[in-house]
Design an enzyme around this catalytic site. Sequence first.
Site, PDB file in Angstrom:
ATOM      1  N   ASN A  10       0.900  -1.140   0.017  1.00 56.43           N
ATOM      2  CA  ASN A  10      -0.087  -0.266  -0.229  1.00 56.43           C
ATOM      3  C   ASN A  10       0.881   1.101   0.046  1.00 56.43           C
ATOM      4  O   ASN A  10       1.538   1.538   0.876  1.00 56.43           O
ATOM      5  CB  ASN A  10      -0.899  -0.251   1.291  1.00 56.43           C
ATOM      6  CG  ASN A  10      -1.566   1.176   1.550  1.00 56.43           C
ATOM      7  OD1 ASN A  10      -1.746   2.100   0.444  1.00 56.43           O
ATOM      8  ND2 ASN A  10      -2.278   1.434   2.536  1.00 56.43           N
ATOM      9  N   GLU A 167      -5.784  -4.877  10.187  1.00 52.32           N
ATOM     10  CA  GLU A 167      -5.024  -3.908  10.369  1.00 52.32           C
ATOM     11  C   GLU A 167      -5.254  -3.217  11.711  1.00 52.32           C
ATOM     12  O   GLU A 167      -5.985  -1.992  11.672  1.00 52.32           O
ATOM     13  CB  GLU A 167      -4.795  -2.895   9.478  1.00 52.32           C
ATOM     14  CG  GLU A 167      -4.174  -3.532   7.951  1.00 52.32           C
ATOM     15  CD  GLU A 167      -3.784  -2.535   7.075  1.00 52.32           C
ATOM     16  OE1 GLU A 167      -2.634  -2.768   6.574  1.00 52.32           O
ATOM     17  OE2 GLU A 167      -4.116  -1.291   6.766  1.00 52.32           O
TER      18      GLU A 167
HETATM   19  P1  PGA Z   1       2.650   0.023   7.551  1.00 55.36           P
HETATM   20  O1  PGA Z   1       1.311   0.503   6.941  1.00 55.36           O
HETATM   21  O2  PGA Z   1       3.110  -1.008   7.008  1.00 55.36           O
HETATM   22  O3  PGA Z   1       3.433   1.281   7.120  1.00 55.36           O
HETATM   23  O4  PGA Z   1       2.374  -0.075   9.065  1.00 55.36           O
HETATM   24  C1  PGA Z   1       0.220  -0.696   6.485  1.00 55.36           C
HETATM   25  C2  PGA Z   1      -1.032  -0.085   6.018  1.00 55.36           C
HETATM   26  O5  PGA Z   1      -1.533   0.906   6.452  1.00 55.36           O
HETATM   27  O6  PGA Z   1      -1.581  -0.863   5.237  1.00 55.36           O
END
Ligand code: PGA
Length: 249
Positions: A10, A167
């Site tokens: 992402n 998440e």
């Molecule tokens: P991060 O983000 O791996 O930087 O914690 C994950 C996400 O928001 O999909």
Amino acid sequence: MARRKIIAGNWKMNMTPSEAVELINTLKPLVATEDADVVFCVPAIDIIPAMEAAKGSNINIGAENMYFEEKGAYTGEISPAMLTDVGVKYVIIGHSERREYFAETDETVNKKVLKAFEHGITPIICCGESLTQREQGVTIDWIRQQIKIAFLNVTADQAKTAVIAYEPIWAIGTGKVATTEQAQEVCAAIRACIKEIYDEATAEAIRIQYGGSVSAASAPELFAQPDIDGGLVGGAALKPDFGKIVNYK
Ligand code: PGA
């Protein structure tokens, strides 16, 4: 049948179109694998150059968001047909940042999920609890509610092809990854919830990712859990480390 892993990046609001091409050229050889689906969800303006750059590789280009109407007076939005016209097959729906900064709700998430399926786009549906919710012990209840609303009027055949990204908000971009036990517990609860809504076959088919500070160091243990079918990766998806995450075994 074993579920195929799906590892998605992402990019959030990072990378200009020319930077996107450069990053894809760097990552292309590093993320080559036959063992998992690899998806780069990129800013809308990067989609076309990213597709070009990824041609001939195993990288799928996805979107980070999409509107739930077909077309019309919705200044600034991207329609599902705009995505499918250029070959987009995945879209992130309801990321916690969209919920926090752009007023997305479980109801708009549901509308977008239905619209994505209508157009043959696989939604990567995000859910997750805040730190307060975790500390108050309401995580599972909260996630179940998010899932039940997101899947309202979604058929079992559609649900089987969906991707859910669990998440925990407190783990996103904080470097504070959930423990393997915490991640597995919630992903198992999500699968149980899908079984309740649909049936065993749907629950066994649907893919559930963990996201939140996934790194090359944490990926192997997380992705080895029985109910974790890959990851949604933010920060680390912009670095060569993403190759190590994709080839975590
Ligand atoms: P991060 O983000 O791996 O930087 O914690 C994950 C996400 O928001 O999909």
